[in-house]
Design a protein around this motif. Structure first.
Motif, PDB file in Angstrom:
ATOM      1  N   ASN A   1      -5.287  19.726  -3.789  1.00 36.36           N
ATOM      2  CA  ASN A   1      -5.149  18.274  -3.931  1.00 36.36           C
ATOM      3  C   ASN A   1      -3.981  17.862  -4.824  1.00 36.36           C
ATOM      4  O   ASN A   1      -2.833  17.952  -4.408  1.00 36.36           O
ATOM      5  N   ASP A   2      -4.232  17.434  -6.073  1.00 34.53           N
ATOM      6  CA  ASP A   2      -3.155  16.956  -6.934  1.00 34.53           C
ATOM      7  C   ASP A   2      -2.404  18.079  -7.629  1.00 34.53           C
ATOM      8  O   ASP A   2      -1.432  17.825  -8.343  1.00 34.53           O
TER       9      ASP A   2
ATOM     10  N   GLY B   1     -12.247  17.440   3.201  1.00 33.44           N
ATOM     11  CA  GLY B   1     -11.257  16.455   2.799  1.00 33.44           C
ATOM     12  C   GLY B   1     -10.210  16.971   1.840  1.00 33.44           C
ATOM     13  O   GLY B   1      -9.207  16.298   1.599  1.00 33.44           O
ATOM     14  N   ASP B   2     -10.438  18.165   1.257  1.00 38.41           N
ATOM     15  CA  ASP B   2      -9.436  18.763   0.377  1.00 38.41           C
ATOM     16  C   ASP B   2      -8.214  19.214   1.171  1.00 38.41           C
ATOM     17  O   ASP B   2      -8.296  19.511   2.368  1.00 38.41           O
ATOM     18  N   ILE B   3      -7.093  19.320   0.472  1.00 38.27           N
ATOM     19  CA  ILE B   3      -5.948  20.057   1.007  1.00 38.27           C
ATOM     20  C   ILE B   3      -5.598  21.139  -0.016  1.00 38.27           C
ATOM     21  O   ILE B   3      -5.685  20.918  -1.218  1.00 38.27           O
ATOM     22  N   VAL B   4      -5.241  22.320   0.473  1.00 35.93           N
ATOM     23  CA  VAL B   4      -4.980  23.438  -0.429  1.00 35.93           C
ATOM     24  C   VAL B   4      -3.695  24.138  -0.021  1.00 35.93           C
ATOM     25  O   VAL B   4      -3.474  24.437   1.154  1.00 35.93           O
TER      26      VAL B   4
ATOM     27  N   GLY C   1      -0.982  26.773 -18.862  1.00 31.58           N
ATOM     28  CA  GLY C   1       0.430  27.141 -18.929  1.00 31.58           C
ATOM     29  C   GLY C   1       1.079  27.380 -17.582  1.00 31.58           C
ATOM     30  O   GLY C   1       2.283  27.680 -17.531  1.00 31.58           O
ATOM     31  N   TRP C   2       0.333  27.227 -16.506  1.00 34.46           N
ATOM     32  CA  TRP C   2       0.852  27.488 -15.168  1.00 34.46           C
ATOM     33  C   TRP C   2       0.670  26.311 -14.201  1.00 34.46           C
ATOM     34  O   TRP C   2       1.598  25.934 -13.503  1.00 34.46           O
ATOM     35  N   THR C   3      -0.539  25.781 -14.144  1.00 28.43           N
ATOM     36  CA  THR C   3      -0.903  24.820 -13.110  1.00 28.43           C
ATOM     37  C   THR C   3      -0.091  23.531 -13.228  1.00 28.43           C
ATOM     38  O   THR C   3      -0.181  22.824 -14.231  1.00 28.43           O
ATOM     39  N   ALA C   4       0.692  23.224 -12.197  1.00 29.88           N
ATOM     40  CA  ALA C   4       1.522  22.016 -12.165  1.00 29.88           C
ATOM     41  C   ALA C   4       0.795  20.936 -11.374  1.00 29.88           C
ATOM     42  O   ALA C   4       0.440  21.141 -10.208  1.00 29.88           O
ATOM     43  N   ARG C   5       0.581  19.786 -11.984  1.00 28.98           N
ATOM     44  CA  ARG C   5      -0.144  18.680 -11.356  1.00 28.98           C
ATOM     45  C   ARG C   5       0.739  17.423 -11.274  1.00 28.98           C
ATOM     46  O   ARG C   5       1.629  17.233 -12.097  1.00 28.98           O
ATOM     47  N   THR C   6       0.425  16.576 -10.303  1.00 33.41           N
ATOM     48  CA  THR C   6       1.091  15.280 -10.239  1.00 33.41           C
ATOM     49  C   THR C   6       0.664  14.445 -11.440  1.00 33.41           C
ATOM     50  O   THR C   6      -0.512  14.415 -11.813  1.00 33.41           O
TER      51      THR C   6
ATOM     52  N   ASN D   1       5.057  14.750  -2.948  1.00 34.48           N
ATOM     53  CA  ASN D   1       3.936  14.029  -3.541  1.00 34.48           C
ATOM     54  C   ASN D   1       3.690  12.710  -2.809  1.00 34.48           C
ATOM     55  O   ASN D   1       4.641  12.012  -2.434  1.00 34.48           O
ATOM     56  N   ALA D   2       2.414  12.357  -2.695  1.00 35.64           N
ATOM     57  CA  ALA D   2       2.075  11.070  -2.086  1.00 35.64           C
ATOM     58  C   ALA D   2       2.456   9.921  -3.007  1.00 35.64           C
ATOM     59  O   ALA D   2       2.742   8.809  -2.546  1.00 35.64           O
ATOM     60  N   GLY D   3       2.479  10.188  -4.316  1.00 34.18           N
ATOM     61  CA  GLY D   3       2.862   9.176  -5.297  1.00 34.18           C
ATOM     62  C   GLY D   3       4.225   9.463  -5.886  1.00 34.18           C
ATOM     63  O   GLY D   3       5.162   9.786  -5.162  1.00 34.18           O
TER      64      GLY D   3
END
Length: 247
Positions: free
Chosen positions: A72-73, A88-91, A217-222, A205-207
């Motif tokens: 998702n994000d 409904g998730d996207i991965v 230290g790794w996971t990049a989120r919107t 990104n949708a936004g």
């Protein structure tokens, strides 16, 4: 230093890329509500080993998994976990493997069950951005020519392109020179030369395009919590045109 590859070396990378493509096909059959990304990660690790390849991300700068699983994000570099995927998730499953000393890298975005129209459109546009970028990756072009079409297509659809995570050269190592963003201006940036092998991997990104790195230290989120989609191929620049090595 940019390391140009010979046709024989490109063919070796293509062998690694073929294994990755088959792995992604098998993952597509397994993605559904209730499955965990850790289960998919473990399957991919087994699949690579059974086909004579090895994972590259596991242990890289301390990264603990064979794949990046970004839901998702999460834009990229997500940790596989035991949380079941929901309808409904996207991965995004990003996988890097080494075969006989040569490395290939690819990512696909998968729909989990029935997804929203917005998510469907985001995935479609992200795939189109990759395809358009590849079509411009020809000898004599500049990287700005390639990424301009990516940026233009994403923004025309009302989406944005992540700036802070980059494409890169690839070959004996996962990350080689050059590195580059997936936005650009025509005629700008380095020249594409015969023998270059690069990853083209726009994150859409949708936004807004801003992102942050999570506590691990790794996971990049919107930054705004919007959905993000990505497709990636390893591509060789040849005199006959772009050659996708992970298809």
């Amino acid at each position: 230093m940019v390391i140009l590859k010979t046709p024989d070396q490109i063919e070796q990378i293509r062998k690694a890329g073929y294994i990755l493509a088959r792995c992604h096909e098998e993952i597509e059959r397994r993605i559904r509500p209730g499955v965990t990304t850790l289960e998919i990660n473990d399957f991919a690790e087994r699949f690579l080993k059974e086909h004579g390849a090895e994972t590259v991300t596991k242990g890289y700068r301390g990264f603990p998994f064979a794949t990046c699983a970004s839901v998702n994000d999460v834009i990229a570099h997500g940790f596989p976990n035991q949380e079941p995927l929901m309808n409904g998730d996207i991965v995004k499953m990003d996988i890097v493997c080494k075969y006989d000393g040569w490395v290939a890298d690819s990512c696909r975005t998968y729909a989990v069950g029935l997804i929203s129209e917005e998510a469907q459109r985001l995935i479609r546009v992200a795939q189109e951005c990759l395809d358009l970028g590849i079509s411009k990756a020809i000898v004599g072009s500049r990287i700005g020519d390639v990424m301009h079409v990516v940026q233009k297509h994403a923004e025309k659809a009302g989406f944005s392109v992540v700036r802070d995570l980059e494409g890169h050269g690839i070959g004996r190592s996962m990350h080689e020179e050059p590195s580059f963003a997936h936005v650009g201006k025509p005629g700008k940036g380095f020249l594409l030369k015969e023998g270059m092998v690069i990853t083209i991997e726009p994150m859409i990104n949708a936004g807004k395009f801003e992102m942050f790195i999570d506590f691990d230290g790794w996971t990049a989120r919107t930054m705004d919590g919007s959905l993000s989609a990505q497709f990636e191929h390893t591509v060789a620049i040849t005199k006959s045109g772009p050659l996708v090595l992970t298809r």
